[in-house]
Design an enzyme around this catalytic site. Sequence first.
Site, mmCIF file in Angstrom:
data_model
loop_
_atom_site.group_PDB
_atom_site.id
_atom_site.type_symbol
_atom_site.label_atom_id
_atom_site.label_comp_id
_atom_site.label_asym_id
_atom_site.label_seq_id
_atom_site.Cartn_x
_atom_site.Cartn_y
_atom_site.Cartn_z
ATOM 1 C CE LYS A 256 -1.712 -30.379 -11.866
ATOM 2 N NZ LYS A 256 -1.415 -31.158 -13.088
ATOM 3 C CD GLU A 342 -2.702 -37.374 -26.915
ATOM 4 O OE1 GLU A 342 -2.633 -36.316 -27.567
ATOM 5 O OE2 GLU A 342 -2.904 -37.399 -25.688
ATOM 6 N NE ARG A 370 -6.552 -33.836 -29.559
ATOM 7 C CZ ARG A 370 -6.612 -32.869 -28.665
ATOM 8 N NH1 ARG A 370 -5.534 -32.520 -28.015
ATOM 9 N NH2 ARG A 370 -7.756 -32.286 -28.380
HETATM 10 C C1 LIG Z 1 -5.581 -35.011 -25.734
HETATM 11 C C2 LIG Z 1 -5.340 -35.233 -24.258
HETATM 12 N N1 LIG Z 1 -4.282 -35.964 -23.863
HETATM 13 C C3 LIG Z 1 -4.048 -36.185 -22.564
HETATM 14 C C4 LIG Z 1 -4.891 -35.671 -21.602
HETATM 15 C C5 LIG Z 1 -4.667 -35.973 -20.139
HETATM 16 N N2 LIG Z 1 -4.363 -34.750 -19.388
HETATM 17 C C6 LIG Z 1 -5.267 -34.126 -18.682
HETATM 18 S S1 LIG Z 1 -4.669 -32.801 -17.886
HETATM 19 C C7 LIG Z 1 -3.121 -33.088 -18.499
HETATM 20 C C8 LIG Z 1 -1.982 -32.207 -18.133
HETATM 21 C C9 LIG Z 1 -2.315 -30.787 -18.470
HETATM 22 O O1 LIG Z 1 -1.231 -29.978 -18.066
HETATM 23 P P1 LIG Z 1 -1.480 -28.418 -18.031
HETATM 24 O O2 LIG Z 1 -2.178 -27.994 -19.243
HETATM 25 O O3 LIG Z 1 -0.166 -27.799 -17.747
HETATM 26 O O4 LIG Z 1 -2.492 -28.206 -16.821
HETATM 27 P P2 LIG Z 1 -2.205 -28.321 -15.253
HETATM 28 O O5 LIG Z 1 -2.704 -29.688 -14.850
HETATM 29 O O6 LIG Z 1 -0.745 -28.123 -15.037
HETATM 30 O O7 LIG Z 1 -3.027 -27.218 -14.631
HETATM 31 C C10 LIG Z 1 -3.130 -34.201 -19.305
HETATM 32 C C11 LIG Z 1 -1.928 -34.752 -19.986
HETATM 33 C C12 LIG Z 1 -5.995 -34.921 -22.061
HETATM 34 N N3 LIG Z 1 -6.879 -34.410 -21.182
HETATM 35 N N4 LIG Z 1 -6.186 -34.711 -23.372
#
Ligand SMILES: Cc1ncc(C[n+]2csc(CCOP(=O)(O)OP(=O)(O)O)c2C)c(N)n1
Length: 629
Positions: A256, A342, A370
């Site tokens: 990242k 969630e 959710r």
């Molecule tokens: C249902 C939901 N909960 C929380 C989030 C907040 N959120 C956005 S990106 C993320 C982390 C995603 O991690 P990953 O899939 O590994 O992607 P990366 O940022 O590492 O590329 C979170 C928790 C969301 N978008 N949707």
Amino acid sequence: MGFSFANDVATPLLDQVFVPDDLKSMDQAALCRLAQELRGETLRVVSETGGHLGSSLGVIELTVAIHASFSAPHDTIIWDVSHQCYPHKILTGRRDRMRSLRKKDGLSGFTRRGESPFDPFGAAHSSTSISAGLGFATARDLKGEDGHVVCIIGDGAMSAGMAFEAMNNAGASGRPLIVILNDNDMSISASTGALNRHLSDVRRKAGTNVGNVFENFGFDYRGPVDGHDLDVLVPLLAELRDEKDGPILLHVITRKGAGYAPAEAAEDKYHGVNPFDVTTGKQNKAEAKALSYTRVFADALIAEAETDDRIVAITAAMAAGTGVDRFGAAFPDRTFDVGIAEQHAVTFAAGLAASGMKPFCAIYSTFLQRAYDQIVHDVALQQLPVRFAIDRAGLVGADGPTHAGAFDILYLANLPGFTVMAASDEAELVHMVATAAAHDHGPIAFRYPRGEGTGVPLPIRGEVLPIGRGRIIEQGGQIALLSFGTRLADCLKARRLLALEGISVTVADARFAKPLDTALLAELVDNHSMLVTIEEGATGGFGALVLHHLANCGMLDGRCAVRTLTLPDTFIAQASPEDMYEEAKLTARHIAAAARNGLTVARPNADIRRSARAGQQELPTRLHRAEDR
Ligand SMILES: Cc1ncc(C[n+]2csc(CCOP(=O)(O)OP(=O)(O)O)c2C)c(N)n1
Ligand SMILES: CC(=O)[C@@H](O)[C@H](O)COP(=O)(O)O
Ligand SMILES: [Mg+2]
């Protein structure tokens, strides 16, 4: 793999790319060069616009390889969360609009069907890509069409139950589907959970056939491979593209923030950034004029927890965003990050509450959606005292409609036994945290917006508020403005605007949508010609509950005109929060206009009716009749 880029890197190859098929004529060396140019372009854009930088930088090579190997939009490419979609947008004909990213009338910060044929599915909430992808694959097969479906999902997003529901179904379906697991060992913060540990194991033992959870789901597991090495990715994706035996999961390892030292060095890998100086990485942050609501919440909860060891905090992968990270620094053993889960978070909290703990479930309004069945079935039905700290209530700005906290009032206040509060400022938030901590006989929720507070002085300690009691802020006469939440400030501005026209206005803070302060409602209806409710929520929430109550008590029968100001029945596209509330018609001038217009049609007010009922008693002088103005 090292990356070289310069802020002023020339982009001769990128200048030739208008649609992904323009990559088909490029050899490996050109694709590597294109990736370098694309990284520089992504950096330049986000340095001006702000946004989700780290995840986009992490998929530069993957995006080039995917669009070199597949033929979108005939092939369906679905990005999970899609916060990492900026390189995808640049390569799919939107390069010239990227500087409108996340701005009013500009490009969305996420994929959006209405924005481009290269965005087959909108996202922003996590873990939906495999479900949607299986939908596309199933339709393809039923229609006898060809074409590939590729879902790119991060290791964080893969931790959500919905992703496993989809894997379970897709694996059993046997349908050709390619899932690319983009594993950078990061969520917004560090990834958590057993899956993360398993993936670390797989990464560490790469090449050995470590027992693989994905194969048990009926997927043909490939990898792990270096997600930054185009010499590996391009031929491998071409190979997978030509296989059509069933679902495949390709595990790629990325970093990242890859290729940008300030991002790679940052703890959060520049997950979400303000505009910044590309040469130094220093973000442009306006001087804070007040503490954020999030910070006030965290500090208030810490203060409560210091004298109550039953208080615990739960986050669903949003530790920093909710302030639970601050609580965790103070009480590490009483802090739980359950990952992007969630639904689990809420029922986990229910279990804690059933065992006598005081769980504070800190979840953004939009993400709490959710977990609605868990809220109803596991919390409300059992009247368990789960506390919901609902951040990002109302309109949130650049993240747009997918992140608006528009619906929690109506989806919570319709549940029996729920107590629903909204803080009108950060001092009120402190009191609501104390009130929630003390509220042990049923579920309770308090909502507050994204961003800075009003700068009001904070109480040393939160006071427990009388449940179901609102408060009059300014006493007036003809019109009553009853606010639920932080529109209170705009109501006070509206009061000043109306005073200039000789219209006298009472402003009240409801504090509670449930239970309603029925005594306050009666007082306002009896003594004013016009009652206007204002809330940062969709129709069907606070105003509807007020109307229900007044109607059912016969208090709408001509005594007082009532208007309810809510968010409109539309999804409002991203802009600044101020511009979004302007579009929602929930600013001071709109509130004043609604009150003024309503007054012109207000029927004789309660005092006239009441005096008729009471046999012509002398009217209290402070009461005003519509026709007296
Ligand atoms: C249902 C939901 N909960 C929380 C989030 C907040 N959120 C956005 S990106 C993320 C982390 C995603 O991690 P990953 O899939 O590994 O992607 P990366 O940022 O590492 O590329 C979170 C928790 C969301 N978008 N949707
Ligand atoms: C992509 C995503 O869902 C999160 O990164 C979200 O954008 C965070 O929102 P805040 O910036 O309000 O914390
Ligand atoms: Mg990740």
